[in-house]
Write an enzyme that holds these catalytic residues in place. Structure first.
Site, PDB file in Angstrom:
ATOM      1  N   ASP A   1       0.781  -1.237   0.000  1.00  0.00           N
ATOM      2  CA  ASP A   1       0.000   0.000   0.000  1.00  0.00           C
ATOM      3  C   ASP A   1       0.812   1.286   0.000  1.00  0.00           C
ATOM      4  O   ASP A   1       0.256   2.361   0.194  1.00  0.00           O
ATOM      5  CB  ASP A   1      -0.921   0.028   1.229  1.00  0.00           C
ATOM      6  N   CYS A   2       2.130   1.218  -0.212  1.00  0.00           N
ATOM      7  CA  CYS A   2       2.920   2.453  -0.147  1.00  0.00           C
ATOM      8  C   CYS A   2       2.493   3.438  -1.235  1.00  0.00           C
ATOM      9  O   CYS A   2       2.425   4.646  -0.995  1.00  0.00           O
ATOM     10  CB  CYS A   2       4.408   2.159  -0.218  1.00  0.00           C
ATOM     11  N   GLY A   3       2.180   2.947  -2.422  1.00  0.00           N
ATOM     12  CA  GLY A   3       1.775   3.831  -3.516  1.00  0.00           C
ATOM     13  C   GLY A   3       0.469   4.545  -3.235  1.00  0.00           C
ATOM     14  O   GLY A   3       0.359   5.762  -3.419  1.00  0.00           O
TER      15      GLY A   3
END
Length: 190
Positions: free
Chosen positions: A14-16
């Site tokens: 989920d970093c993006g």
């Protein structure tokens, strides 16, 4: 310089979308991470730069993705915040938000580690050279898309008051019959 709100990633892929959420929040738009996952095509491998660009375009942002080197940090025309692509632990692709420069250090909002400061040289050791710049277009309008939490069902339930009251009443009657029946069978067994 406006402050950026740190939004942590829920898991490693989920970093993006966490970076997208920080950028949108910077421009007064609030969207749940779950919706951003769907819009950007996040899968078990994470989010592609193309998915980030498409999602920002859907929110009326002008985006540019380009590869550069650390000389970009000496330019006066850099508009913050922007998304940088990095490699962590020498093997994993990751996105961070670069939201400014202060005292010769880059201000980073890492959705995994929090807000950190790095010199451009330190940052270059993990940075792939890919940047994604974002600026709202003239058609951009901030939106507030709140997630459907538990209380979002209250108006739906309120419109069915009679049905819910009937269910509660019948449940109470059946419970009373169950209790009376157990005493009746106790008398028969005794």
């Amino acid at each position: 310089m406006r402050k950026i709100k740190l939004i942590k990633q829920h898991d490693e892929k989920d970093c993006g979308v966490a970076c997208l959420s920080m950028i949108l929040n910077f421009y007064d738009t609030s969207v749940p991470i779950s919706k951003l996952r769907l819009m950007s095509g996040t899968n078990s491998q994470g989010t592609s730069a193309f998915g980030l660009v498409q999602t920002l375009n859907d929110f009326q942002f002008q985006t540019q993705v380009f590869q550069t080197d650390e000389s970009i940090w000496k330019e006066e025309c850099v508009t913050y915040p922007l998304i940088a692509h990095v490699i962590i632990d020498g093997a994993f692709f990751h996105y961070v938000v670069v939201y400014g420069m202060k005292n010769g250090k880059l201000l980073l909002a890492d959705p995994a580690k929090g807000k950190i400061e790095r010199t451009p040289e330190e940052f270059s050791s993990i940075w792939t050279g890919i940047l994604l710049t974002t600026t709202p277009t003239e058609n951009y309008h901030p939106t507030q898309d709140r997630s459907n939490g538990l209380f979002s069902f209250v108006p739906l339930l309120a419109s069915h008051k009679k049905t819910i009251a009937g269910i509660v009443l019948l449940s109470f009657i059946l419970t009373v019959f169950g209790i009376i029946g157990s005493y009746y069978f106790q008398v028969i067994i005794d």
